[in-house]
Structures are given as C-alpha cells and as structure tokens.
Enzyme design. Structure first.
Site, PDB file in Angstrom:
ATOM      1  N   GLU A 221       0.034  -1.146   5.942  1.00  0.00           N
ATOM      2  CA  GLU A 221       1.082  -0.406   6.671  1.00  0.00           C
ATOM      3  C   GLU A 221       0.962   1.142   6.862  1.00  0.00           C
ATOM      4  O   GLU A 221       1.330   1.742   7.761  1.00  0.00           O
ATOM      5  CB  GLU A 221       2.462  -0.695   6.035  1.00  0.00           C
ATOM      6  CG  GLU A 221       3.661  -0.352   6.948  1.00  0.00           C
ATOM      7  CD  GLU A 221       4.469   1.061   6.973  1.00  0.00           C
ATOM      8  OE1 GLU A 221       4.955   1.367   7.908  1.00  0.00           O
ATOM      9  OE2 GLU A 221       3.738   1.793   6.044  1.00  0.00           O
ATOM     10  N   GLU A 222       0.490   1.814   5.600  1.00  0.00           N
ATOM     11  CA  GLU A 222       0.281   3.408   5.532  1.00  0.00           C
ATOM     12  C   GLU A 222      -0.920   4.059   6.247  1.00  0.00           C
ATOM     13  O   GLU A 222      -0.810   4.923   6.539  1.00  0.00           O
ATOM     14  CB  GLU A 222       0.281   3.847   4.198  1.00  0.00           C
ATOM     15  CG  GLU A 222       1.955   3.226   3.482  1.00  0.00           C
ATOM     16  CD  GLU A 222       3.076   4.410   3.896  1.00  0.00           C
ATOM     17  OE1 GLU A 222       2.988   4.905   4.856  1.00  0.00           O
ATOM     18  OE2 GLU A 222       4.048   4.071   3.172  1.00  0.00           O
TER      19      GLU A 222
ATOM     20  N   ASP B 257       0.918  -1.123  -0.005  1.00  0.00           N
ATOM     21  CA  ASP B 257       0.091  -0.026  -0.085  1.00  0.00           C
ATOM     22  C   ASP B 257       0.863   1.186  -0.137  1.00  0.00           C
ATOM     23  O   ASP B 257       1.822   1.365   0.574  1.00  0.00           O
ATOM     24  CB  ASP B 257      -0.957   0.022   1.339  1.00  0.00           C
ATOM     25  CG  ASP B 257      -0.361   0.059   2.471  1.00  0.00           C
ATOM     26  OD1 ASP B 257       0.650  -0.770   2.554  1.00  0.00           O
ATOM     27  OD2 ASP B 257      -0.815   0.508   3.445  1.00  0.00           O
TER      28      ASP B 257
END
Length: 379
Positions: A134-135, A69
């Site tokens: 993750e973002e 991502d």
C-alpha cells in the site's frame, strides 16, 4: 496497562516491514485468524504478499482491510528510540507503523476475537483483506486481490479500512470517501535559439504562460455535499539548458487533479485539451490516473461505525473525504460501502511515529461494536 491488542501491535511494529516486504507480519495475523475458524487464502503477486481471510459463507460480508508494509524510517539517528523496537514513553507507543497502520491491524484481530466470543453464531460473514503493497507502487497488492475476488463474483457488502483518520481525538473523523487522482505530463514545444535573437526562436515558457494562468484560474466543479471543489495543482516545471543565453526548445510541466465525484476523468481531460488548443500550443500530453474517487453516503455502514464511535467515545464523528488516496479506491470496485477509521494521523510517515496507548483499547472496542451493530443476532 498491557493488553492483547497492545502486545499484538508491538509484535507487528517489531517486524521491519519496509514496503513491499511483509517481514512475517501476515503470518502473525493468519495464526490468530486460523484459530478463530477463518479460511485463509494467501495471494502472492510479484514480490508482494497478500491474503484474503473469511469466516462464514453468507451475506452480508463485513471486511476489515489494511496493510502491513510501512514507509522508510528516515534518518534513524533522529529518532528518539529505534523505529522497529516498539517503545512506550510518556503514554505513547513509538515505532514505525504504530499509527499507519499496525495498531489498527492488531485492533482488527482482537475486536474480532471479542465479538466471536460473545456472538459465535453471528449473521453473515467476517473477512480481512491484507496487503504489503500500500505504501509503495500499489500494483501487486489490494488491486490484484480485488481483481481476483471480482473475477469469481465474490463481492463485499461493507468494508472498514484501518487508515489513520482522526485529527485531535480518537473517533473525531470518519472518512466516507476519497478524491480521485489524475496526473498530466505536459511538454510544450518551442524553437531553441540564442537569447539575443528571440525573433529566430519560440520560447515555450512564454507561449505556455497564458494557458497555465487559465488552467490555474479554472473552476473545474463546485464539489458536492461530501467533496470540496476539484483541485488542479502544478508540481514541477522544467525548461532550459542551464545556460543563461539559450531560449529553451521545450518546457515540461507535471500537474495533478484531486477530483471528486462531481467531475469525470473524461471531462477533465477534455477541458484541459480545450484550453491548450485555444492558446494554439504545440504539445504532447500524457495522462496517468492513479485513483478513482469513491463515496459512501450515509447508510448502514456509516451509521454502524458512527454509532460505535458514539458508544465508545461519546463523540459525534465528522464525515470527511479529505486527504490522499488509499486502498479504499480499489475496494470500492467490489464493495458499495467503504469507510476508513483508525488512530490519529498527526505522526504518520514522520520521525517518532506514535499512537496514544490510551487510544488502543477504545479503537478495538469501536471495531468490535461495529460488528455488533452489523452482525449480532437480535435478542
């Protein structure tokens, strides 16, 4: 020069994988890994795609970890080229995710391909842990995969996270730890009233000010060999109705600790409460911990990666624990040795994010040489 790593990086960048949408990136990676004999385990939690891939059944397990991502582009009209159309210009590969971290993902794959071509009967196992969360909020990604692996006692020996870590030259910085993050939401209570009659009110901003000054001046710890001293910072303060003639009844403050292994969550909380209580404040304080600190001292993994960097670039890498949080904080729960290494971080999350094309093959070779250092059969 077109290489397999560059072509794969461009293919991944062309996918509009705005967090937490994977947009098909993981299927591209899985297709490569299945051809190499990896066992693939897809793990979808909520609306987040993750996968765990492993080749081999013995220890040690050397894992590459990363995310597909990316953050939003910002105003597209301010990019010099379309963010999801990978573009090479003046020796740089442009596109959202070029540095953070689709080039690293591509280099993982081609490094493994190269290593296996020369070492089909290597020691141990190679694994990948890939997420698309993750973002963003990071609640259904790596942390859930780690919980699943931990529940079945499938632990990792060494992990390399492909976060962009370098500052001015590829290989100049290797992250061997990260600080933890602990946030507080503090409400100090007063009594609202007319500003012309202060004796009938209690101004929460005034009574909180001495405590805030003491919190700001406190030396929470001295850090250690790898970490700077713990930092306490205010991010927001709010109070008042917007009127100029009203003493507010409450003041709200958001603050954050970035703390090292020299402090504990319990110790920091206790010290904050002690300061607030000493100043006689009536308050509510809600805590949120978004990351634990982790540290990988010099050992087999740091040595293997450092030697690989030296072999490929000639650089003596610098060990560092600076920067924000990463998924390494979750992986450290099942892995005693976690480091982060990727391309330069100068353009991450910015407009016109990019990596130097000349750094792509050396990054792949550093990953490949790390596998050689850790898993190649002697002789």
């Amino acid at each position: 020069m077109q290489t397999n790593t560059l072509e794969l990086a461009k293919e991944l960048i062309s996918r509009r994988s705005l967090t937490p949408d994977d947009a098909g990136c993981q299927e591209i990676l899985i297709d490569h890994l299945e051809k190499l004999g990896f066992k693939i385990e897809k793990m979808r939690f909520g609306n987040v795609d993750n996968f765990w891939a492993r080749r081999g059944t013995t220890a040690p397990i050397i894992c590459f970890a990363g995310h597909t991502d990316v953050v939003p582009t910002g105003p597209i009209e301010k990019w010099d080229s379309e963010p999801f159309t990978p573009t090479i210009r003046d020796g740089m590969l442009y596109g959202r995710g070029a540095a953070d971290m689709k080039t690293s993902l591509a280099a993982f794959i081609t490094a493994i391909e190269g290593f296996l071509a020369d070492n089909p009967n290597h020691n141990g196992s190679i694994a990948l842990l890939i997420t698309s969360d993750e973002e963003g909020v990071a609640v259904d990604g790596t942390v859930k995969v780690v919980e699943t692996l931990k529940a079945r006692n499938e632990l990792i020996d060494c992990c390399i996270v492909g976060e962009p870590t370098c500052v001015t030259k590829l290989g100049d910085m290797l992250k061997n730890g990260r600080r933890g993050s602990l946030s507080g939401n503090l409400t100090v209570k007063g009594i609202q009233g007319h500003i012309a009659y202060p004796h009938l009110a209690i101004n929460p901003i005034h009574i909180a000010a001495p405590a805030i000054a003491e919190l700001a001046a406190t030396r929470w710890d001295e850090g250690n060999e790898y970490f700077p001293p713990t930092s306490w910072q205010i991010s927001n303060i709010q109070g008042g109705t917007g009127a100029t003639n009203v003493i507010p009844g409450e003041m709200n403050m958001l603050f954050n600790f970035r703390f090292s292994t020299a402090s504990t969550v319990e110790g920091l909380k206790e010290q904050v409460h002690s300061i607030l209580d000493k100043h006689g404040l009536e308050y509510d304080l809600k805590w949120e911990q978004s990351g634990k600190p982790f540290l990988t001292p010099k050992g087999s993994l740091v040595t293997a990666v450092s030697q690989a960097i030296k072999t490929v670039t000639g650089i003596e890498t610098e060990l560092s624990t600076t920067g924000g949080t990463s998924d390494g904080r979750f992986i450290a729960d099942i892995c005693p040795q976690v480091v982060e290494l990727g391309p330069l971080n100068e353009t991450i999350h910015k407009l016109n994010e990019c990596v130097a094309v000349a750094d792509i093959e050396p990054l792949r070779e550093i990953y490949r040489q790390t596998l050689v250092n850790l898993l190649a059969q002697p002789g």
